[in-house]
Design a protein around this motif. Sequence first.
Motif, PDB file in Angstrom:
ATOM      1  N   ASP A 145       4.770 -24.080  15.253  1.00  0.00           N
ATOM      2  CA  ASP A 145       5.492 -22.957  14.654  1.00  0.00           C
ATOM      3  C   ASP A 145       5.205 -22.883  13.160  1.00  0.00           C
ATOM      4  N   PHE A 146       4.822 -21.714  12.686  1.00  0.00           N
ATOM      5  CA  PHE A 146       4.634 -21.497  11.252  1.00  0.00           C
ATOM      6  C   PHE A 146       5.987 -21.082  10.691  1.00  0.00           C
ATOM      7  N   ILE A 147       6.552 -21.924   9.838  1.00  0.00           N
ATOM      8  CA  ILE A 147       7.926 -21.738   9.377  1.00  0.00           C
ATOM      9  C   ILE A 147       7.988 -20.942   8.077  1.00  0.00           C
ATOM     10  N   VAL A 148       8.813 -19.896   8.084  1.00  0.00           N
ATOM     11  CA  VAL A 148       9.082 -19.109   6.875  1.00  0.00           C
ATOM     12  C   VAL A 148      10.593 -19.126   6.629  1.00  0.00           C
ATOM     13  N   PRO A 149      11.058 -19.743   5.535  1.00  0.00           N
ATOM     14  CA  PRO A 149      12.496 -19.795   5.258  1.00  0.00           C
ATOM     15  C   PRO A 149      13.014 -18.503   4.620  1.00  0.00           C
ATOM     16  N   ILE A 150      14.167 -18.057   5.099  1.00  0.00           N
ATOM     17  CA  ILE A 150      14.841 -16.871   4.556  1.00  0.00           C
ATOM     18  C   ILE A 150      16.288 -17.251   4.267  1.00  0.00           C
ATOM     19  N   PHE A 151      16.740 -16.989   3.050  1.00  0.00           N
ATOM     20  CA  PHE A 151      18.111 -17.328   2.658  1.00  0.00           C
ATOM     21  C   PHE A 151      18.904 -16.036   2.494  1.00  0.00           C
ATOM     22  N   ASN A 198       3.416 -13.806   3.467  1.00  0.00           N
ATOM     23  CA  ASN A 198       3.401 -15.229   3.121  1.00  0.00           C
ATOM     24  C   ASN A 198       2.572 -16.022   4.122  1.00  0.00           C
ATOM     25  N   VAL A 199       2.700 -15.673   5.400  1.00  0.00           N
ATOM     26  CA  VAL A 199       1.929 -16.363   6.444  1.00  0.00           C
ATOM     27  C   VAL A 199       0.438 -16.123   6.227  1.00  0.00           C
ATOM     28  N   ARG A 200       0.062 -14.872   6.016  1.00  0.00           N
ATOM     29  CA  ARG A 200      -1.357 -14.551   5.808  1.00  0.00           C
ATOM     30  C   ARG A 200      -1.915 -15.289   4.600  1.00  0.00           C
ATOM     31  N   PHE A 201      -1.129 -15.325   3.527  1.00  0.00           N
ATOM     32  CA  PHE A 201      -1.569 -15.995   2.304  1.00  0.00           C
ATOM     33  C   PHE A 201      -1.814 -17.482   2.548  1.00  0.00           C
ATOM     34  N   VAL A 250       4.792 -12.921  18.974  1.00  0.00           N
ATOM     35  CA  VAL A 250       4.357 -13.908  17.982  1.00  0.00           C
ATOM     36  C   VAL A 250       5.463 -14.266  16.996  1.00  0.00           C
ATOM     37  N   ILE A 251       6.346 -13.320  16.705  1.00  0.00           N
ATOM     38  CA  ILE A 251       7.360 -13.497  15.660  1.00  0.00           C
ATOM     39  C   ILE A 251       8.740 -13.734  16.273  1.00  0.00           C
ATOM     40  N   THR A 252       9.382 -14.811  15.850  1.00  0.00           N
ATOM     41  CA  THR A 252      10.727 -15.140  16.329  1.00  0.00           C
ATOM     42  C   THR A 252      11.640 -15.411  15.145  1.00  0.00           C
ATOM     43  N   MET A 253      12.865 -14.904  15.220  1.00  0.00           N
ATOM     44  CA  MET A 253      13.879 -15.198  14.205  1.00  0.00           C
ATOM     45  C   MET A 253      14.814 -16.265  14.751  1.00  0.00           C
ATOM     46  N   VAL A 254      15.201 -17.196  13.889  1.00  0.00           N
ATOM     47  CA  VAL A 254      16.097 -18.270  14.297  1.00  0.00           C
ATOM     48  C   VAL A 254      17.381 -18.197  13.481  1.00  0.00           C
ATOM     49  N   LYS A 267       3.106 -19.420  16.772  1.00  0.00           N
ATOM     50  CA  LYS A 267       4.270 -18.561  16.567  1.00  0.00           C
ATOM     51  C   LYS A 267       4.700 -18.608  15.104  1.00  0.00           C
ATOM     52  N   VAL A 268       5.211 -17.472  14.622  1.00  0.00           N
ATOM     53  CA  VAL A 268       5.832 -17.419  13.295  1.00  0.00           C
ATOM     54  C   VAL A 268       7.334 -17.525  13.482  1.00  0.00           C
TER      55      VAL A 268
END
Length: 293
Positions: free
Chosen positions: A169-175, A264-267, A111-115, A56-57
């Motif tokens: 979980d593949f973590i992507v931070p968003i501010f 970013n995930v693909r990279f 696949v994609i979840t926002m927290v 999951k992303v």
Amino acid sequence: MAAKTQKMEQKKEKLRKIGKESKKNILSAMDIRQLRDKILSFSLDDGDLGSQGYTKVLLQLFGYTGHGKSSLINSCKYVLGKGESFKEHAEAEETDHGLTMVRNAYPLTDVITMVDNRGCSKLNDFERAEVYAQLGNFIPIGEKVEWKDNYSAMMEAIEKSELEPNFSDFIVPIFVYNVRKQMSAEEKQDVKTFMENCIKMTGIVPIIVLSFKTSADYLEIEKQFRLMGAETVIAIDNYTKMSHIKTLGRTTDILMVIDIALKNVRFRLELPRNPKRERIERKKFMYNYIHQI
């Protein structure tokens, strides 16, 4: 006669511009459909090395209280849908106090979840430690986030998370930051430190989302974030119950937030990854940070 000819030429030029703009809008609308479809069909198995153990992303939202994290979730779910019916999935309100107390998850796709993580009034040492605990998935989804003020309580929470460790979980931070606010020198340093530690914990520079785009001079705020090391800054106006008519520009901006996160995930998946090892490294970071504070 010359004046009449000039007016006709001006009219023709105006019609040409209208035609170009109309064509541009049609192409943009096609781009939006393609962008939406690309997001909805995203798979972690698309790369040459496959998912490498991720399932999951996790798009992790952070920021000060009342800056629009919950509204961003509602907007993302809205633009990925094809209808005009707006629904408030995450409770949102324009307030400096914020409403989110529990770490809640909102699926965008399978696949994609926002927290929606709990926001903070200021990034002092103990609150920042709790923010990192959310970032590292050491606080379970659905659990209330309480600001602890002592070393023992923080260590106990991290150890408790090891009963059911989440490393897939593949973590992507968003501010998220409200452009109507003015950052103090202290806040700038706090945010800069947070961004640097996000890179250490996830390998990704946080995506900066500037909310309330048309309410203030967002370009000045964007400049400040770029000087702090931000690579991607996207200014948006969220959709709300009071303002939910879909427009081309607003929808594009919001879709771009999700798209750049997936890029970013693909990279990162182009190189070999070890989800279990990365969780261990995040845990080491947490231990070191707690010891320091």
